[in-house]
Design an enzyme around this catalytic site. Structure first.
Site, PDB file in Angstrom:
ATOM      1  N   SER A 164      -0.166   6.166  -1.433  1.00 58.13           N
ATOM      2  CA  SER A 164      -0.345   7.258  -0.828  1.00 58.13           C
ATOM      3  C   SER A 164      -0.089   7.238   0.861  1.00 58.13           C
ATOM      4  O   SER A 164       0.056   6.177   1.252  1.00 58.13           O
ATOM      5  CB  SER A 164      -1.832   7.782  -0.844  1.00 58.13           C
ATOM      6  OG  SER A 164      -2.894   6.656  -0.258  1.00 58.13           O
ATOM      7  N   GLY A 165      -0.328   8.255   1.275  1.00 56.78           N
ATOM      8  CA  GLY A 165      -0.224   8.280   2.883  1.00 56.78           C
ATOM      9  C   GLY A 165       0.872   7.805   3.393  1.00 56.78           C
ATOM     10  O   GLY A 165       1.990   8.186   3.144  1.00 56.78           O
ATOM     11  N   ILE A 166       0.620   6.970   4.646  1.00 53.18           N
ATOM     12  CA  ILE A 166       2.010   6.585   5.403  1.00 53.18           C
ATOM     13  C   ILE A 166       2.790   5.578   4.323  1.00 53.18           C
ATOM     14  O   ILE A 166       4.072   5.794   4.587  1.00 53.18           O
ATOM     15  CB  ILE A 166       1.349   5.685   6.449  1.00 53.18           C
ATOM     16  CG1 ILE A 166       0.598   6.773   7.594  1.00 53.18           C
ATOM     17  CG2 ILE A 166       2.641   5.131   7.469  1.00 53.18           C
ATOM     18  CD1 ILE A 166      -0.188   6.272   8.637  1.00 53.18           C
ATOM     19  N   TYR A 203     -13.139  -2.352  12.326  1.00 53.40           N
ATOM     20  CA  TYR A 203     -11.595  -1.879  12.062  1.00 53.40           C
ATOM     21  C   TYR A 203     -10.889  -2.103  13.318  1.00 53.40           C
ATOM     22  O   TYR A 203      -9.750  -2.706  13.253  1.00 53.40           O
ATOM     23  CB  TYR A 203     -11.772  -0.500  11.573  1.00 53.40           C
ATOM     24  CG  TYR A 203     -10.553   0.444  11.601  1.00 53.40           C
ATOM     25  CD1 TYR A 203      -9.809   0.310  10.426  1.00 53.40           C
ATOM     26  CD2 TYR A 203      -9.739   0.946  12.522  1.00 53.40           C
ATOM     27  CE1 TYR A 203      -8.493   0.693  10.246  1.00 53.40           C
ATOM     28  CE2 TYR A 203      -8.490   1.704  12.323  1.00 53.40           C
ATOM     29  CZ  TYR A 203      -7.894   1.566  11.391  1.00 53.40           C
ATOM     30  OH  TYR A 203      -6.993   2.302  10.924  1.00 53.40           O
ATOM     31  N   GLY A 257       1.014  -1.090  -0.156  1.00 54.49           N
ATOM     32  CA  GLY A 257       0.045   0.036  -0.076  1.00 54.49           C
ATOM     33  C   GLY A 257       0.862   1.197  -0.319  1.00 54.49           C
ATOM     34  O   GLY A 257       0.807   2.070   0.851  1.00 54.49           O
TER      35      GLY A 257
END
Ligand SMILES: NC(=O)c1ccc[n+]([C@@H]2O[C@H](COP(=O)([O-])OP(=O)(O)OC[C@H]3O[C@@H](n4cnc5c(N)ncnc54)[C@H](OP(=O)(O)O)[C@@H]3O)[C@@H](O)[C@H]2O)c1
Length: 247
Positions: free
Chosen positions: A16-18, A148, A13
């Protein structure tokens, strides 16, 4: 800084992001970085910007994870750093839950993360570092986050057991648990800019340090955990949430 020179890092992943920020950080420290993502175009665009390698793989699919591990083995040999980061979020009470929502979150955040570790173990170098991206919600009880939070809590159990199972190969397994962090994740559940801002303002009110987390800070922690400076750290979870779990 090139303290990760000659290390091969795989980040799930990474578009994007972290994941993206961590790919940038590890690359700056000299590592050879592979990022994965389920959307070919997005992952290839990110890889081009970062100067890293992209491999398309849906982390919720065990056969994709197996193909990913084979491709990494073929192209890079063994892996020194595995950052299991890919994840999604969604909200809803237990009463509102559907099987489809349950499966979509658990299949990526828990099953996918679990089998990413499982299928990469044969190609992890002795002394490798594995970091799972968990969440501070695993240590809290927030209404509307049951699926989650349960998935992340389950991951935290895997971290400790994996740390024991892999210790004989000096492979260390840890997790990082951010609090609310500025990334694309909220927009992906369909909230517009204004809704995200309203939600974030409300969240920041509950954070003692009165600010959102930054992907770059999480990236630095992952980088630290993957370096020799952390060679005695395994089975540990690092909460990075400005004190939110304490409040
Ligand atoms: N942001 C926060 O406040 C926060 C707090 C605590 C924990 N986390 C955790 O941090 C991790 C990273 O999230 P983020 O905040 O950086 O969000 P993000 O910007 O949405 O990044 C998530 C990454 O995971 C990828 N991904 C999602 N499902 C995938 C799948 N099935 N296969 C492959 N890649 C997949 C996304 O790709 P696509 O673009 O294709 O979706 C994206 O690259 C997640 O595990 C999340 O639960 C985030």
């Amino acid at each position: 800084m090139d303290n990760l020179k000659d290390k091969v890092a795989v980040i799930t992943g990474g578009n994007s992001g972290i994941g993206y920020a961590t790919a940038k950080q590890l690359k700056e420290q000299g590592a050879t970085v592979v990022i994965t993502g389920r959307r070919k175009e997005a992952i290839e665009k990110a890889a081009l910007e970062l100067g890293v390698t992209a491999i398309t793989a849906d982390q919720s699919s065990v056969s994709d994870i197996e193909s990913l591990a084979s491709k990494v083995k073929e192209d890079f040999g063994q892996v020194d750093i595995l950052f299991i980061n890919a994840g999604i979020t969604d909200k809803g009470t237990i009463e509102q839950a559907t099987e489809a929502l349950f499966d979509s979150i658990i299949n990526i955040n828990f099953k996918g993360a679990y089998f990413t570790l499982s299928k990469f173990i044969p190609i992890l170098k002795d002394g490798a570092s594995v970091v799972f991206l968990s969440s501070n919600t695993a240590n809290m009880s927030y209404a509307g986050t049951s699926i989650y939070s349960s998935g992340k809590t389950a991951l935290n159990a895997v971290v400790k057991i994996a740390a024991l199972e892999l210790a004989s190969k000096k492979i260390r397994v840890n997790s990082v648990s951010p609090g609310p962090t500025e990334t694309e994740i909220m927009k992906k559940i369909g909230l517009n800019e204004e809704e995200v801002k309203t939600l974030m303002d409300a969240i920041v009110d509950n954070i003692p340090l009165k600010q959102m987390g930054k992907s770059e800070d999480v990236a630095k922690m992952v980088s630290y955990l993957s370096s020799d400076a952390a060679k005695f750290i395994t089975g540990a979870d690092f909460i990075m949430d400005g004190g939110m779990v304490l409040a």
